[in-house]
Design a protein around this motif. Structure first.
Motif, short mmCIF file in Angstrom:
data_model
loop_
_atom_site.label_atom_id
_atom_site.label_comp_id
_atom_site.label_asym_id
_atom_site.label_seq_id
_atom_site.Cartn_x
_atom_site.Cartn_y
_atom_site.Cartn_z
N ILE A 106 31.20 -16.59 -39.25
CA ILE A 106 30.23 -16.26 -38.18
C ILE A 106 30.95 -16.15 -36.84
O ILE A 106 30.63 -15.28 -36.02
CB ILE A 106 29.11 -17.31 -38.12
CG1 ILE A 106 28.39 -17.39 -39.46
CG2 ILE A 106 28.11 -16.98 -37.01
CD1 ILE A 106 27.36 -18.51 -39.56
N CYS B 175 23.91 -11.03 -38.88
CA CYS B 175 24.88 -11.41 -39.91
C CYS B 175 24.16 -11.61 -41.24
O CYS B 175 22.99 -12.02 -41.27
CB CYS B 175 25.58 -12.72 -39.55
SG CYS B 175 26.66 -12.64 -38.11
N ARG C 117 22.85 -13.57 -34.87
CA ARG C 117 24.05 -14.36 -34.56
C ARG C 117 23.89 -15.13 -33.25
O ARG C 117 24.31 -16.29 -33.15
CB ARG C 117 25.28 -13.45 -34.49
CG ARG C 117 26.59 -14.20 -34.24
CD ARG C 117 27.78 -13.27 -34.35
NE ARG C 117 29.03 -13.97 -34.11
CZ ARG C 117 29.57 -14.13 -32.91
NH1 ARG C 117 28.97 -13.61 -31.83
NH2 ARG C 117 30.71 -14.79 -32.75
N TYR D 179 21.91 -18.26 -33.87
CA TYR D 179 22.71 -19.24 -34.61
C TYR D 179 23.63 -20.00 -33.65
O TYR D 179 23.79 -21.23 -33.78
CB TYR D 179 23.56 -18.55 -35.68
CG TYR D 179 24.67 -19.42 -36.21
CD1 TYR D 179 24.42 -20.38 -37.19
CD2 TYR D 179 25.97 -19.32 -35.70
CE1 TYR D 179 25.43 -21.21 -37.66
CE2 TYR D 179 26.98 -20.14 -36.16
CZ TYR D 179 26.71 -21.08 -37.14
OH TYR D 179 27.72 -21.90 -37.58
#
Length: 279
Positions: free
Chosen positions: A77, A85, A160, A163
């Motif tokens: 990542i 992603c 992403r 995250y």
């Protein structure tokens, strides 16, 4: 939107061609592929490099030592440059519209932080066996959701940037790292179920979920759930006290036994259907 396909490899180069061809077959073309090898002990890296050739949409990295899937997926990542992603295991494959279907949801639903769909279980030659049956739309915003029993499954895609606002994946996890990711993302926004088969899941003797790691997975999963309970500040679950310290997975799963009852699951199914129709 740029999409990053993330591939964590360990000794699965012999299956990679199917994965590779499935990515090339995508109807959505704004993608990159990041491959990180966890110090394979076979010729996986050589096989993968030969398959990819000079295609610069694929970036390959080799980890200096074997550290397990938690470390590798977290680093994947970090290496990604896409807005969205999605993990694809090197021994699996995705169907042609998998990425397009996911990106469409993210474009149309700003509050959606993660999408998931249905998978097809396949044999070692990737021939279809049976589709998943348990996957369905979940209720969002429920502090007692722990994906137990498992509902959220492949093909999982996520924002992403969201995250990066979480505590990120626990690098100590060698199994159940996916559950850790799902629960942390769930605390940041909505999940959306794509009711299509987008992922081909290969079953073979070398697969993590088909070998002796099942028992270890249960242990790690219990710890992941307990961590989520702590983040959410939960002290009592269904009239039972949440332990202040993690002791055993059995203790955690006993707290969630009520979620397996017929009436609880029926209520969740009805609520999720209402949510889905109004979304």
């Amino acid at each position: 939107m740029k999409f990053s396909v993330l591939v964590a490899n360990f000794n699965n180069g012999k299956f990679f061609r199917d994965c590779y061809q499935s990515i090339l077959s995508q109807t959505y073309t704004n993608w990159e592929v990041i491959i990180l090898d966890d110090k394979s002990t076979d010729d996986s890296l050589q096989i993968i490099r030969e398959i990819i050739g000079g295609d610069d949409r694929f970036r390959i990295f080799e980890h200096p030592q074997n550290e397990g899937v938690g470390v590798i997926k977290a680093k994947l990542i970090e290496l990604a440059t896409g807005d969205i992603c999605g993990f694809v295991d090197p021994d699996d494959a995705i169907l042609p519209k998998a990425i397009e279907n996911a990106v469409a949801v993210f474009r149309n639903n700003p509050k959606t932080v993660l999408t998931y769909s249905r998978l097809m279980k396949c044999d070692k030659d990737l021939q279809h066996l049976q589709p998943s049956k348990s996957t369905k739309q979940i209720v969002n915003g429920d502090p007692y959701f722990f994906n137990c029993p498992i509902v959220v499954n492949h093909f999982v895609c996520f924002r992403r940037n969201i995250y990066l606002q979480t505590e990120k994946m626990n690098p100590e996890l060698r199994i159940s790292e996916d559950q850790d990711l799902y629960l942390k993302m769930y605390e940041k926004g909505n999940f959306k179920f794509i009711n299509e088969i987008n992922y081909l899941y290969r079953t073979h003797s070398g697969g993590i979920s088909q070998n002796d790691n099942k028992k270890k997975s249960y242990e790690y999963w219990g710890k992941v759930i307990w961590d989520s309970m702590q983040r959410r500040g939960l002290k009592i679950i269904h009239s039972k006290k949440v332990p202040e310290k993690f002791n055993t997975s059995e203790e955690i799963f006993r707290l969630l036994e009520y979620q397996n009852s017929y009436f609880y699951r029926l209520k969740k199914k009805i609520t999720a259907a209402i949510f889905s129709s109004s979304d």
